[in-house]
Design an enzyme around this catalytic site. Structure first.
Site, PDB file in Angstrom:
ATOM      1  N   LEU A  31       0.815  -1.219   0.000  1.00 14.77           N
ATOM      2  CA  LEU A  31       0.000   0.000   0.000  1.00 14.77           C
ATOM      3  C   LEU A  31       0.844   1.263   0.000  1.00 14.77           C
ATOM      4  O   LEU A  31       1.904   1.322   0.614  1.00 14.77           O
ATOM      5  CB  LEU A  31      -0.927  -0.011   1.219  1.00 14.77           C
ATOM      6  CG  LEU A  31      -1.851  -1.230   1.302  1.00 14.77           C
ATOM      7  CD1 LEU A  31      -2.767  -1.109   2.518  1.00 14.77           C
ATOM      8  CD2 LEU A  31      -2.668  -1.415   0.035  1.00 14.77           C
ATOM      9  N   GLY A  34      -1.684   6.348  -2.595  1.00 15.39           N
ATOM     10  CA  GLY A  34      -2.808   6.220  -3.535  1.00 15.39           C
ATOM     11  C   GLY A  34      -3.915   5.359  -2.939  1.00 15.39           C
ATOM     12  O   GLY A  34      -5.095   5.715  -2.979  1.00 15.39           O
ATOM     13  N   HIS A  35      -3.525   4.214  -2.359  1.00 16.41           N
ATOM     14  CA  HIS A  35      -4.530   3.360  -1.712  1.00 16.41           C
ATOM     15  C   HIS A  35      -5.144   4.084  -0.513  1.00 16.41           C
ATOM     16  O   HIS A  35      -6.345   3.994  -0.265  1.00 16.41           O
ATOM     17  CB  HIS A  35      -3.891   2.067  -1.179  1.00 16.41           C
ATOM     18  CG  HIS A  35      -3.295   1.193  -2.235  1.00 16.41           C
ATOM     19  ND1 HIS A  35      -1.939   1.081  -2.437  1.00 16.41           N
ATOM     20  CD2 HIS A  35      -3.871   0.388  -3.148  1.00 16.41           C
ATOM     21  CE1 HIS A  35      -1.707   0.233  -3.408  1.00 16.41           C
ATOM     22  NE2 HIS A  35      -2.846  -0.194  -3.872  1.00 16.41           N
ATOM     23  N   GLN A  59      -5.294 -12.664 -12.319  1.00 16.23           N
ATOM     24  CA  GLN A  59      -5.216 -11.469 -13.160  1.00 16.23           C
ATOM     25  C   GLN A  59      -3.803 -11.199 -13.680  1.00 16.23           C
ATOM     26  O   GLN A  59      -3.572 -10.219 -14.365  1.00 16.23           O
ATOM     27  CB  GLN A  59      -5.779 -10.250 -12.440  1.00 16.23           C
ATOM     28  CG  GLN A  59      -4.916  -9.698 -11.317  1.00 16.23           C
ATOM     29  CD  GLN A  59      -5.644  -8.598 -10.562  1.00 16.23           C
ATOM     30  OE1 GLN A  59      -6.536  -8.842  -9.765  1.00 16.23           O
ATOM     31  NE2 GLN A  59      -5.264  -7.350 -10.812  1.00 16.23           N
ATOM     32  N   GLY A 145      -9.316   3.439  -8.010  1.00 17.38           N
ATOM     33  CA  GLY A 145      -8.538   4.606  -8.446  1.00 17.38           C
ATOM     34  C   GLY A 145      -8.608   4.780  -9.956  1.00 17.38           C
ATOM     35  O   GLY A 145      -8.593   3.811 -10.715  1.00 17.38           O
ATOM     36  N   SER A 184       2.332   0.586  -6.737  1.00 17.15           N
ATOM     37  CA  SER A 184       3.166  -0.341  -5.964  1.00 17.15           C
ATOM     38  C   SER A 184       4.402  -0.730  -6.774  1.00 17.15           C
ATOM     39  O   SER A 184       5.444  -1.063  -6.210  1.00 17.15           O
ATOM     40  CB  SER A 184       2.376  -1.597  -5.624  1.00 17.15           C
ATOM     41  OG  SER A 184       1.162  -1.233  -5.041  1.00 17.15           O
TER      42      SER A 184
END
Ligand code: PAF
Length: 278
Positions: A31, A34-35, A59, A145, A184
């Site tokens: 994290l 932004g998170h 993913q 985001g 990240s």
């Protein structure tokens, strides 16, 4: 703040949050600010905030990317606790995928360009994990985001299509002081790459000024050449898309709102970013 590391622990802790709105911030950990800004949006809007930390294998289409994805659970939890989170869900793969997930989602064609063709299976994997997390967490709001512009559009699409009744809140991209979008993956850059990386945003943010001077194709070529002038960076793609259909535009007049999105290598790290053009 409770940290639940199994599905059972989570479901038990979730029951205690049943007397108010729940805001949910799904993450893959590592994290950064932004998170935390997504968390802050949730804490402000909702009585309770739940954050998941799960590096979703379905993913990733590059096994090396999955293996090297930063994992920093303790530091993540310390940050979340300070930010007012009520419950963290940090499950194992067996909690999310008790058996292989073979579901194929209708993404409404929103994955036909941008990251879609370049990272085959990625958005289907995002849909698998996000729907699974929605089923478990049962939030009223979920926060994503804008840095992952295409992801938010796709999440909005399947959330509506599948009738989840969850409001998807799109939050602005957070940037470092030098303009680099927070990610990240930034921690994986060498010092030279880190110094070079702000050049991406420096270039793409000029896109609105190019509209009067050149065609869409010329603008894409111009920006690609400018970014590539930095020897640490190599553009994989730059596209100008209709912000609602996510289809590439050929002329500036083709869409009411246009978004530029791009992926740029600082090898082996791959950085993505986007800006509103009009
Ligand atoms: O944006 C991310 O970090 C991930 O794609 C998400 C939404 C947490 C799903 O794994």
């Amino acid at each position: 703040m409770i940290v639940a590391k199994t599905l059972q622990e989570f479901l038990q802790a979730r029951e205690a949050l049943s007397n108010g709105n729940v805001g949910f911030v799904p993450t893959m950990g590592a994290l950064h600010q932004g998170h935390i800004s997504l968390v802050e949006h949730s804490v402000e809007k909702c009585k309770y905030t739940v954050v998941s930390i799960f590096v979703n294998p379905t993913q990733f289409n590059n096994q090396n990317d999955l293996a090297t994805y930063p994992r920093t659970l303790e530091a993540d939890c310390a940050l979340l606790e300070k930010s007012g989170v009520d419950l963290v869900f940090a499950p194992g793969v067996e909690d999310i995928y008790p058996s292989p997930d073979e579901r194929v989602f209708d993404l409404g064609g929103l994955d036909s360009c941008g990251e879609g063709p370049r990272t085959p299976g990625h958005f289907n994997g995002v849909a698998q994990v996000v729907t699974r997390l929605f089923d478990i967490v049962k939030p009223q709001f979920a926060f994503f985001g804008q840095k992952d512009f295409q992801q938010v559009a796709i999440v909005k699409h399947f959330t509506k299509k599948l009738g989840y009744g969850i409001e998807i809140v799109q939050c602005p991209t957070l940037r470092e002081e030098d303009g680099l979008a927070k990610s990240s993956r930034n921690t994986l850059l060498t010092p030279a790459q880190r110094e070079a990386a702000p050049h991406i945003y420096e270039c793409i943010k000029t896109a609105p000024e190019l509209m009067d001077k050149m065609s869409v194709a010329e603008a894409v070529k111009h920006l690609q050449e400018r970014i590539n002038q930095n020897s640490e960076l190599e553009v994989e793609y730059i596209e100008m898309v209709d912000a609602s259909t996510l289809k590439p535009v050929e002329k500036w007049s083709d869409a009411q709102e246009i978004q530029l999105w791009c992926a740029v290598y600082a090898r082996p790290v791959r950085l993505i970013d986007n800006v509103k053009v009009k």
